[in-house]
Scaffold this active site. Structure first.
Site, PDB file in Angstrom:
ATOM      1  N   GLN A  41       0.808  -1.215   0.000  1.00  0.00           N
ATOM      2  CA  GLN A  41       0.000   0.000   0.000  1.00  0.00           C
ATOM      3  C   GLN A  41       0.840   1.263   0.000  1.00  0.00           C
ATOM      4  O   GLN A  41       2.044   1.236   0.268  1.00  0.00           O
ATOM      5  CB  GLN A  41      -0.907   0.007   1.221  1.00  0.00           C
ATOM      6  CG  GLN A  41      -0.167  -0.001   2.546  1.00  0.00           C
ATOM      7  CD  GLN A  41      -1.107  -0.113   3.741  1.00  0.00           C
ATOM      8  OE1 GLN A  41      -1.418   0.882   4.389  1.00  0.00           O
ATOM      9  NE2 GLN A  41      -1.568  -1.333   4.022  1.00  0.00           N
TER      10      GLN A  41
ATOM     11  N   ARG B  30      -4.202   0.361  -2.336  1.00  0.00           N
ATOM     12  CA  ARG B  30      -3.610  -0.973  -2.256  1.00  0.00           C
ATOM     13  C   ARG B  30      -3.252  -1.503  -3.637  1.00  0.00           C
ATOM     14  O   ARG B  30      -3.943  -1.237  -4.612  1.00  0.00           O
ATOM     15  CB  ARG B  30      -4.570  -1.947  -1.565  1.00  0.00           C
ATOM     16  CG  ARG B  30      -4.962  -1.530  -0.157  1.00  0.00           C
ATOM     17  CD  ARG B  30      -5.922  -2.528   0.475  1.00  0.00           C
ATOM     18  NE  ARG B  30      -6.345  -2.076   1.804  1.00  0.00           N
ATOM     19  CZ  ARG B  30      -7.387  -1.291   2.030  1.00  0.00           C
ATOM     20  NH1 ARG B  30      -8.130  -0.890   1.000  1.00  0.00           N
ATOM     21  NH2 ARG B  30      -7.696  -0.916   3.253  1.00  0.00           N
TER      22      ARG B  30
END
Length: 422
Positions: free
Chosen positions: A97, A297
């Site tokens: 992320q 993400r």
């Protein structure tokens, strides 16, 4: 000043024991506990334990922002608490992320509002308009991947794995060129960033049939490397094997080869700015960040992945592990972690030796409220309104108009303090 009860977030990668044990609750917990939120984020505010019952910290701020935050904090950040404190417990790796910059957060939030994506939707990327610089301080040994490693070292790693399928991708990084440069001028740095962008984009957008060939080949290379007199890249090889076993065929397994492998001892910290690609692998730590829940993400997760948006916010400039580590300075009983964040300042106050049994003034270095978290022992906190004793795992909210504070302890103890940035 009041005791603060944090909001527990249960995610699959969390621990059934770490946060429960830290806060003195029964072990094991019913569900994996991943994060303990100590703050006033609308998504999960903490609770003040007052004489008349529990009160949401968010509601208390809304009722009296000036008294709770102070005029300086109000002038800089408005009527909201600008930082969020978390205890994070990772038994499994988090998603790969990054977090947006302030400008990107506003743009993304407004775009998803126009599209009508509910803030609570699992496919929402931007849940607020804030950026999310973050400091992570290890409470126990902590393992992470963070920041794109300098290209020369990544070329060495990829060649050490001796996987012929990787050769075309090494060329995207500039082949052998990176090995010949002891230092980088701006042109070289930009070239390396371009190479990292090209390789990461190629891997993260690769068709699944290609990943199903390349990922197993890399895992086989890591096994061979570890079984034949493994050398300086043992930690990286073990990490790629662990990720590959947990997320077979995931492009994030390949992306892990591009990131710095970081091991933190208790008390050590890393500071991550906007655009820094990272994942926390294992351990328990204290996180302090801008008051945001914006996450982009790219893999290693069953949650929503938005590769185009992740690519839009990523910073591909290579960095070193040392550059990610937060330097500290000491002022009496306090160790202060240096960061570039305006929203927060973090320090650790230790009471031991000759300080035991005495009241100690906590250095005054803030113009706003404080969140305190006892990490070891038991600390008595004296504020204007009252006195509280915090035991390990307990926290307190100190509004601006209730400071400054004094501390005392009868046994070796440690207290983390978060307040607004200097």
């Amino acid at each position: 000043m009041e005791l603060l009860r944090g909001a527990i977030r249960t995610y699959a990668w969390g621990s059934r024991t770490a946060i429960a044990e830290f806060t003195g609750r029964p072990v094991p917990a019913m569900h994996p506990e991943a994060e303990l939120w100590l703050g006033a984020h609308p998504g999960d505010p903490a609770w003040l334990e007052t004489d008349s019952g529990e009160v949401s910290l968010l509601d208390e701020l809304n009722k009296d922002p000036e008294g709770q935050l102070g005029a300086v904090a109000q002038g800089r950040f408005g009527d909201r608490l600008p930082f969020l404190v978390k205890v994070l417990a990772a038994d499994e790796p988090l998603s790969l992320q990054a977090h947006p910059s302030a400008v990107q957060a506003v743009e993304g939030y407004e775009r998803e509002e126009r599209l009508g994506v509910p803030v609570s939707s699992p496919i929402r990327n931007y849940r607020d308009t804030s950026h999310k610089p973050e400091l992570l301080v290890a409470l126990q040994p902590f393992e992470a991947l963070a920041g794109f490693r300098p290209v020369a070292r990544t070329v060495e790693l990829l060649r050490a794995l001796a996987v012929s399928d990787l050769d075309p991708f090494i060329e995207l990084l500039g082949g052998e060129a990176g090995n010949d440069r002891p230092g980088l001028d701006p042109a070289d740095a930009q070239s390396d960033a371009d190479g990292l962008r090209a390789l990461f984009t190629t891997w993260i957008t690769a068709p699944q049939p290609d990943l199903d060939v390349l990922v197993p080949a890399v895992l086989e290379g890591a096994i061979h490397y570890l079984s034949s007199d493994a050398g300086e890249f043992s930690a990286e090889a073990k990490t790629v094997l662990e990720l590959g076993e947990r997320y077979p065929g995931d492009a994030g397994v390949l992306a892990s080869l591009l990131l710095n492998r970081v091991s933190l001892a208790p008390g050590e910290a890393i500071f991550l700015q906007a655009g820094n690609l990272h994942t926390y692998l294992h351990g328990v730590g204290l996180e302090v960040m801008a008051n945001s829940d914006n996450v982009l993400r790219g893999g290693l997760t069953p949650k929503h992945v938005d590769v185009p948006e992740l690519l839009r916010v990523l910073d591909f400039a290579p960095t070193t592990e040392q550059a990610l580590r937060s330097a500290t300075y000491t002022d009496g009983p306090e160790v202060v972690y240096r960061t570039a964040a305006d929203e927060f300042a973090v320090s650790r106050l230790s009471l031991d030796g000759s300080l035991l049994g005495h009241e100690v003034d906590a250095p005054v270095r803030h113009d706003g409220p404080q969140i305190l978290l006892c990490a070891e022992g038991a600390v008595t906190v004296y504020a204007k309104s009252k006195t509280l004793t915090l035991h390990r795992g307990q926290s307190a909210w100190v509004p601006y108009d209730d400071g400054p504070i004094r501390l005392s302890a009868q046994q070796p103890s440690a207290l983390f303090r978060a307040t607004i940035g200097l």
